[in-house]
Enzyme design. Sequence first.
Site, PDB file in Angstrom:
ATOM      1  N   GLU A 167      46.580  56.721  65.197  1.00 21.70           N
ATOM      2  CA  GLU A 167      46.425  56.654  66.646  1.00 21.70           C
ATOM      3  C   GLU A 167      47.031  55.430  67.330  1.00 21.70           C
ATOM      4  OE1 GLU A 167      42.307  57.603  67.592  1.00 21.70           O
ATOM      5  OE2 GLU A 167      42.664  59.686  67.039  1.00 21.70           O
ATOM      6  N   GLU A 179      43.491  65.352  62.679  1.00 14.96           N
ATOM      7  CA  GLU A 179      42.089  65.213  63.075  1.00 14.96           C
ATOM      8  C   GLU A 179      41.788  66.256  64.135  1.00 14.96           C
ATOM      9  OE1 GLU A 179      40.684  61.421  64.487  1.00 14.96           O
ATOM     10  OE2 GLU A 179      41.527  60.319  62.792  1.00 14.96           O
TER      11      GLU A 179
HETATM   12  C1  GLC Z   1      39.642  58.327  65.619  1.00 14.71           C
HETATM   13  C2  GLC Z   1      38.852  57.078  65.420  1.00 14.71           C
HETATM   14  C3  GLC Z   1      37.502  57.398  64.820  1.00 14.71           C
HETATM   15  C4  GLC Z   1      36.769  58.382  65.695  1.00 14.71           C
HETATM   16  C5  GLC Z   1      37.610  59.632  65.869  1.00 14.71           C
HETATM   17  C6  GLC Z   1      36.964  60.555  66.882  1.00 14.71           C
HETATM   18  O1  GLC Z   1      40.109  58.694  64.399  1.00 14.71           O
HETATM   19  O2  GLC Z   1      39.566  56.214  64.591  1.00 14.71           O
HETATM   20  O3  GLC Z   1      36.764  56.242  64.676  1.00 14.71           O
HETATM   21  O4  GLC Z   1      35.535  58.732  65.141  1.00 14.71           O
HETATM   22  O5  GLC Z   1      38.901  59.336  66.307  1.00 14.71           O
HETATM   23  O6  GLC Z   1      36.863  59.918  68.131  1.00 14.71           O
END
Ligand code: GLC
Length: 342
Positions: free
Chosen positions: A164, A283
Amino acid sequence: MKLVADRIILALLSCVMLAFGATSSFAQGDTYKDAFYWNKQLNPGINLDNALVMRDGKLRAIEENHLALIASAGFKSVRIPVVWSTYTGSNAPYTIKPAFFERVDKIVNEALANNLIPIINIHHYTAVMKDPAGQEKRFLRMWEQISQHYANYSPKLMFEILNEPSQNLNGEVWNSMLNKAIRVVRKTNPERILFVGPGYYNSYTKLSAIELPRGDHNLIMSLHYYDPMNFTHQGAAWMGDISESWLGTTWRATEYQRNRVIGHFDIVAEWAENNDVPIHIGEFGAYDKADMTSRVKWTRFIREQAEKRGWSWAYWEFCYGYGIYDRHTDEWRTDLLDALLH
Ligand code: GLC
């Protein structure tokens, strides 16, 4: 056309190198395989939001059996966020503490032993987001050490340059640093799969700004998808007070909600097609303050839309706030697990 030509030239070059007995970081018996091949091996994938990420000043614990559990549920890859910056000297030569390498090794080895593909990244490196110019040397030195350390590991171990990129690390500044980091890694790991990502927290909206090195076919584009934020991050304290006002937001797979995701993913698909780069949703997940019915519907829909387009994915995450596994009762949250696997 140019990309196809590049690919053919690279394949020919690999044959010539093999004929002359050139060595590579691939284990013996492995043949050259590109990012499209490896991207197909990653699903289903999961993130570990533990073990190598700091929370409240200490590393979270990973239980001995977690990776075996993840593998036995049917996962094929595991993205392991790593807070290297906490264990790297603040002055040149920016040495990474050997004891921390040992800790990372242990988890990487355990993932490999469980037949999982491990993806390690640089996670939560907040200083580089605030002051890219001031941190550049340190960042590149981290990659120099990490890539030397793992150069002889299985090609299944994959690297992700940075989680990120955000704040001041965007646009040209990020492009320049990303390309420098790729060059550093390529010195010792010419063929290892590298995940790269756009600015604004790996957002698809910044894809068009990314510039990748030409002719490197071992790159995978990693995007993070949490839309709509007021649903996936409701009640998430790290988002600030506003997240409290998001509580109660549902996601019921209405036509509007589905079309919104499809619209975003179509933009990504077009970029992928034009640039000939495979896509990984590194993610995606909905926080546990949202209702379970909505979480399951959203998770399934994102997963299906990614798979429909031939993308790989890694759900965020295993056993904390977004978790599909309850570490207190040692039970899977089967409805979420089903949304990912069935
Ligand atoms: C990113 C952050 C993590 C967070 C996730 C969801 O990966 O690094 O800490 O929990 O996003 O917001």
